[in-house]
Design a protein around this motif. Structure first.
Motif, mmCIF file in Angstrom:
data_model
loop_
_atom_site.group_PDB
_atom_site.id
_atom_site.type_symbol
_atom_site.label_atom_id
_atom_site.label_comp_id
_atom_site.label_asym_id
_atom_site.label_seq_id
_atom_site.Cartn_x
_atom_site.Cartn_y
_atom_site.Cartn_z
ATOM 1 N N VAL A 123 30.328 40.771 29.886
ATOM 2 C CA VAL A 123 29.945 41.152 28.450
ATOM 3 C C VAL A 123 29.625 39.606 27.867
ATOM 4 O O VAL A 123 30.203 38.771 27.635
ATOM 5 C CB VAL A 123 31.042 41.380 27.867
ATOM 6 N N GLY A 124 28.291 39.927 27.669
ATOM 7 C CA GLY A 124 27.448 38.511 27.526
ATOM 8 C C GLY A 124 27.698 37.450 28.532
ATOM 9 O O GLY A 124 27.225 37.768 29.690
ATOM 10 N N LYS A 125 28.234 36.551 28.153
ATOM 11 C CA LYS A 125 28.250 35.338 29.014
ATOM 12 C C LYS A 125 30.144 35.548 29.652
ATOM 13 O O LYS A 125 30.219 34.754 30.600
ATOM 14 C CB LYS A 125 28.147 34.109 28.470
ATOM 15 N N LEU A 126 30.609 36.339 29.014
ATOM 16 C CA LEU A 126 32.162 36.298 29.477
ATOM 17 C C LEU A 126 32.211 37.498 30.728
ATOM 18 O O LEU A 126 31.808 38.404 30.836
ATOM 19 C CB LEU A 126 32.869 36.838 28.343
ATOM 20 N N MET A 127 33.266 36.755 31.468
ATOM 21 C CA MET A 127 33.379 37.709 32.608
ATOM 22 C C MET A 127 34.819 38.530 32.469
ATOM 23 O O MET A 127 35.821 37.903 32.041
ATOM 24 C CB MET A 127 33.577 37.011 34.011
ATOM 25 N N ARG A 128 34.961 39.903 32.858
ATOM 26 C CA ARG A 128 36.132 40.410 32.739
ATOM 27 C C ARG A 128 36.653 41.381 33.864
ATOM 28 O O ARG A 128 35.578 41.772 34.754
ATOM 29 C CB ARG A 128 36.141 41.586 31.505
ATOM 30 N N VAL A 129 37.740 41.508 34.213
ATOM 31 C CA VAL A 129 37.775 42.490 35.596
ATOM 32 C C VAL A 129 38.995 43.332 34.964
ATOM 33 O O VAL A 129 39.906 43.236 34.493
ATOM 34 C CB VAL A 129 38.479 41.751 36.568
ATOM 35 N N ALA A 130 38.894 45.014 35.508
ATOM 36 C CA ALA A 130 39.851 45.749 35.016
ATOM 37 C C ALA A 130 41.078 45.507 35.838
ATOM 38 O O ALA A 130 41.100 45.278 37.068
ATOM 39 C CB ALA A 130 39.309 47.355 35.326
#
Length: 88
Positions: free
Chosen positions: A65-72
């Motif tokens: 998300v943009g420069k951010l990383m996320r994991v479900a």
């Protein structure tokens, strides 16, 4: 190993894995649905660099998300379980 011994071993292993999965799900309940690098650091008890390496490794799906990383959370839980049970 005879067939009945193998069956018993397999059943016991499935019960142990099921218990482990239940414990893992309970342990992750306190975390939000989308985990960030700080959560990964906390869960794996590693530093920021290692957490980012794991997130970039391709071992579980990561969303940017943009420069951010996320994991479900379910994908990360699956990764932990498979890694711990030696099925990776």
């Amino acid at each position: 190993m005879m067939s009945t011994e193998l069956d018993t071993y397999t059943e016991e292993n499935q019960v142990n894995n099921s218990t482990y999965i239940d414990e893992m799900v309970k342990a992750l309940e306190a975390y939000p649905p989308l985990l960030d690098v700080k959560h990964i650091m906390e869960i794996l008890m590693v530093g920021e660099n290692v957490a980012y390496q794991e997130m970039k490794s391709g071992k579980f799906p990561v969303m940017k998300v943009g420069k951010l990383m996320r994991v479900a959370k379910p994908f990360f839980a699956k990764y932990i379980i498979e890694s711990s049970c030696g099925t990776e």
